[in-house]
Design an enzyme around this catalytic site. Structure first.
Site, mmCIF file in Angstrom:
data_model
loop_
_atom_site.group_PDB
_atom_site.id
_atom_site.type_symbol
_atom_site.label_atom_id
_atom_site.label_comp_id
_atom_site.label_asym_id
_atom_site.label_seq_id
_atom_site.Cartn_x
_atom_site.Cartn_y
_atom_site.Cartn_z
ATOM 1 N N HIS A 1 -5.619 -17.585 3.644
ATOM 2 C CA HIS A 1 -6.462 -18.780 3.452
ATOM 3 C C HIS A 1 -5.810 -19.713 2.436
ATOM 4 O O HIS A 1 -6.130 -19.657 1.239
ATOM 5 C CB HIS A 1 -7.855 -18.345 2.975
ATOM 6 C CG HIS A 1 -8.915 -19.384 3.156
ATOM 7 N ND1 HIS A 1 -9.405 -19.758 4.392
ATOM 8 C CD2 HIS A 1 -9.591 -20.149 2.263
ATOM 9 C CE1 HIS A 1 -10.341 -20.680 4.250
ATOM 10 N NE2 HIS A 1 -10.463 -20.937 2.955
ATOM 11 N N TYR B 1 -11.879 -12.150 -15.284
ATOM 12 C CA TYR B 1 -12.747 -11.267 -16.060
ATOM 13 C C TYR B 1 -13.568 -10.314 -15.192
ATOM 14 O O TYR B 1 -14.013 -9.281 -15.676
ATOM 15 C CB TYR B 1 -13.710 -12.094 -16.918
ATOM 16 C CG TYR B 1 -13.022 -12.984 -17.920
ATOM 17 C CD1 TYR B 1 -12.177 -12.451 -18.880
ATOM 18 C CD2 TYR B 1 -13.214 -14.364 -17.902
ATOM 19 C CE1 TYR B 1 -11.538 -13.264 -19.804
ATOM 20 C CE2 TYR B 1 -12.584 -15.187 -18.818
ATOM 21 C CZ TYR B 1 -11.741 -14.635 -19.766
ATOM 22 O OH TYR B 1 -11.110 -15.442 -20.675
ATOM 23 N N ARG C 1 -14.286 -23.865 9.399
ATOM 24 C CA ARG C 1 -14.682 -23.939 7.994
ATOM 25 C C ARG C 1 -16.178 -23.833 7.773
ATOM 26 O O ARG C 1 -16.622 -23.033 6.968
ATOM 27 C CB ARG C 1 -14.166 -25.243 7.369
ATOM 28 C CG ARG C 1 -14.328 -25.253 5.855
ATOM 29 C CD ARG C 1 -13.561 -26.385 5.223
ATOM 30 N NE ARG C 1 -14.201 -27.679 5.437
ATOM 31 C CZ ARG C 1 -13.657 -28.831 5.067
ATOM 32 N NH1 ARG C 1 -12.457 -28.844 4.514
ATOM 33 N NH2 ARG C 1 -14.290 -29.964 5.276
#
Length: 748
Positions: free
Chosen positions: A81, A126, A35
């Site tokens: 993931h 968007y 990570r």
């Protein structure tokens, strides 16, 4: 609890201590390896690697059309993931921000944040995105046997463990991460410089860090700015793998305005303006009149600072802002990465580049071996096809007449199963004479390629040359000029508070009850000001607003505070007891204001005193500091300025009308103490209440006033000859009418 499993229980029983230790270590290793820390090979964390791979699988190359970011994030969290979509999207946005990444990996379309607020990006529904051209350096060799593959989280798909990076992306884009018990902070660097260092290390394995730093001058941040860390300190960072780099904003002067054109890495222009404005509102930065942010698309960073006047020292002003705002920032460096052995560690520059070159050598070797296997397999097939073309009629006959033609072909012509299968899959159109010529031509080309591949794989020097040429090719294609200039600068120093205040004339007024105020200018008459009921004028001093006003109490302790902080004379002022804590029973008696090197006469009415510099009255202590030792029953006299003059005369007068004048040079200059005797008062006279009424210093051309109530006697510098004597003498009697002296002052 025993470490045993009950025959009837399906659960394993272990001590809580053992379980907690094992669970914590498993979690820590996951955070470190999967990570938080990047790998030295491709310089990516797992989430970044998965985003780039998922985008390549979606066909979002630099030449394709943009797709909604939500589509990419959905594929990433659904296939590779299994974490939060917001965290995944934020990781993708970071790789698309040109002010965060030196060489962005994602090409974003829409609102992807701004330097003011990097997290102000629009929602993923968007925005649209695709891979940037630079991302090809991570993906170009992915399908060429260059990397190991592992099952995804649910075992239904395969994902690459590492991407076959053609460039040391770890140094180029850097990275930050906080793991368990360790962290990483890798600044970005210039591609051409890093490639040059790699080439140097390929050509000379024994090259030192100092030699590599001949090419890598230092970090190269996407926002530009100046790196003001010394060359010696930068070299120490690269030799140890940790340290700090100081980065400073770039500014220029346009007319009377100061224009900031580049900021340190990850510094918000809005925050910088807020920090400067806060100092202005607190009246701690009167040198600045106005601030503006004129940043736009043509000028990504353009902060305008307007000085109050053209007399302001702009270099000193900017130096102050560098020291007190984020216009100069220290960026931590900690080259902590996961190495080729899968273990985290802090590497110096040479170790890091050596690790990456080993990764690159292994990657290129696997790519060449994969291609060699393909070439050998294809040559094997072409050999079989040529046998078929040489015996085409017999081959056709076997195929037409045999139920199982494959084993017959293998037995008749000595073919392998692969060759026989290729012959059986030939289309009729490929039986033309022209096809035989194409096969022979392809075979000749593959033979040449096989020889080249074998030659490179068999020669470490040729393999090194290939790696070097590919690095230089990519540097030419994706490299650019350095953005962060390396400049030698002195450490930024914040201006003193007094330096920031404009030097305006000011008159400080002290009342009998210890109230203080300041009036602009020297024309004011303190006696005519309004005072609180029961209060009256005590003392006044003239100076500058950028100087310290110093006060002396009846116990001989001095106190000081900036004159510009005093309340206006339009008000009744404020009590000094609100600023200071004098001893019990002590009252404020006098004050002085001036530059640190100015001299004043400090004395008590017991007849003792000395000359000292104003800086000896300065103190930051609320309780003040002991300056004058006052004998029991005595009080302090008014502080008197001492002019720099070789012919300075000290004049002292007693309440009984005795006046003595002597050269000021007879009095020592001390930092503190009781001082020396100024004028003698016999014990009998002292018992009758005689004391020193005043003591002042006058220079040639100055007059002094001897006050007896409301009457005064003017004495010029020449008139003092009538009262001349040596220090500590009794002095001479003043004329009739001045037998009860109350004070001495300088004539205006």
């Amino acid at each position: 609890m025993n470490e045993s499993t009950s025959p009837t229980s399906p659960f394993e029983q272990v001590p809580l201590r053992t379980y907690a230790e094992r669970a914590y270590l498993d979690y820590a290793m996951y955070v470190v390896l999967d990570r938080a820390l990047p790998h030295v090979g491709d310089g990516l964390k797992p989430v970044q690697r998965r985003i780039i791979y998922a985008m390549s699988e979606l066909g979002l190359s630099a030449a394709s059309k943009h797709k909604k970011s939500a589509r990419t994030v959905g594929d990433v969290i659904g296939k590779f993931h299994p974490h939060g979509d917001s965290a995944c999207y934020e990781a993708m946005v970071l790789m698309a921000q040109p002010f965060s990444y030196r060489y962005p990996l994602v090409d974003g379309q829409g609102n992807f944040g701004s330097p003011d607020d990097p997290k102000s990006f629009a929602a993923m529904r968007y925005t649209e995105s695709r891979l940037a051209p630079y991302a090809r350096t991570l993906l170009a060799e992915l399908g060429q046997g260059t990397t190991d593959w592992a099952p995804n989280f649910d075992g239904t798909l395969k994902e690459p463990k590492l991407l076959p990076a053609r460039l040391p992306n770890l140094l180029l884009n850097g990275g930050q991460g906080i793991a368990v018990g360790m962290a990483t902070d890798i600044p970005p660097h210039n591609l051409r410089e890093v490639v040059a260092a790699c080439v140097r290390l390929l050509e000379k394995k024994t090259a030192s860090v100092a030699e590599l730093c001949e090419h890598i001058q230092g970090p190269d941040f996407p926002t530009g700015g100046e790196i003001v860390t010394s060359r010696k300190d930068i070299l120490a960072i690269y030799e140890t793998g940790h340290g700090g780099v100081r980065q400073r904003a770039v500014w220029e002067r346009e007319g009377e305005e100061l224009i900031v054109t580049a900021l340190p890495h990850q510094v918000s222009p809005a925050k910088v303006l807020e920090q400067i404005a806060a100092q202005m509102q607190a009246k701690k930065l009167p040198l600045v009149a106005d601030l503006r942010d004129e940043s736009d698309h043509e000028h990504p960073t353009r902060l305008v600072i307007v000085p109050r006047s053209n007399r302001v020292d702009v270099a000193a002003l900017m130096d102050h802002l560098f020291a007190t705002t984020d216009l100069e920032k220290s960026i931590r460096v900690n080259l902590n990465v996961i190495g080729n052995d899968g273990r985290p560690g802090v590497l110096n520059l040479k170790e890091l580049l050596t690790e990456w070159l080993a990764f690159r050598r292994a990657t290129v070797t696997r790519r060449l071996e994969f291609r060699l296997d393909q070439v050998v397999d294809r040559l094997h097939v072409l050999d079989g096809l040529l046998i078929a073309f040489l015996n085409i009629d017999e081959v056709i006959h076997i195929i037409r007449t045999e139920d199982e033609p494959k084993p017959v072909l293998m037995a008749r012509f000595g073919l392998t199963g692969t060759q026989a299968e290729a012959i059986l899959e030939l289309k009729l159109r490929h039986l033309a004479r022209l096809e035989e010529m194409k096969i022979r031509g392809e075979k000749d080309e593959l033979d040449e390629e096989r020889k080249r591949l074998e030659a490179v794989l068999g020669s470490p020097k040729k393999l090194t040359r290939l790696i070097r040429d590919e690095l230089l090719e990519d540097a030419e294609k994706y490299g650019d000029e350095r953005r962060s200039r390396l400049v030698r600068r002195e450490a930024a120093q914040a201006l003193k508070e007094t330096d920031l205040v404009t030097a305006e004339p000011v008159t400080v007024v002290l009342s009998e009850q210890g109230w203080v105020r300041a009036a602009k200018g020297h024309e004011i008459k303190p006696e005519e000001l309004n005072y609180r009921s029961g209060d009256a004028f005590m003392a006044a001093a003239r100076g500058r607003s950028n100087q310290l006003a110093c006060f002396l109490d009846s116990a001989g302790r001095s106190y000081s505070l900036p004159a510009h902080e005093l309340p206006s004379a339009r008000s009744l002022g404020e009590p000094l007891t609100g600023r200071f804590s004098p001893p019990s029973g002590a009252a404020f008696r006098t004050l002085a204001i001036g530059a640190p090197e100015d001299r004043v006469l400090v004395a008590s009415d017991a007849g003792y005193g000395f000359v000292t510099r104003m800086e000896n009255l300065y103190t930051r202590q609320k309780a003040g500091k002991q300056l004058l030792s006052v004998p029991a029953g005595a009080d302090v006299l008014a502080l008197a300025p001492v002019a720099e003059s070789e012919e300075g005369v000290l004049v002292a007068a007693t309440s009984a009308g005795y006046l003595l004048a002597f050269y000021l040079s007879e009095l020592p200059e001390l930092a503190r103490g009781k001082g020396n005797k100024l004028i003698n008062i016999p014990p009998k006279a002292r018992k009758q209440g005689e004391k020193v009424a005043g003591a002042i210093a006058i220079a040639a051309g100055q007059d002094c006033l001897v006050w007896a109530g409301q009457r005064y006697l003017r004495l010029s510098w020449n008139d003092t000859e009538n009262y001349w004597g040596e220090r500590a003498q009794r002095g001479s009697k003043l004329p009739r009418g001045f037998q009860k002296v109350t004070r001495l002052t300088l004539a205006e």
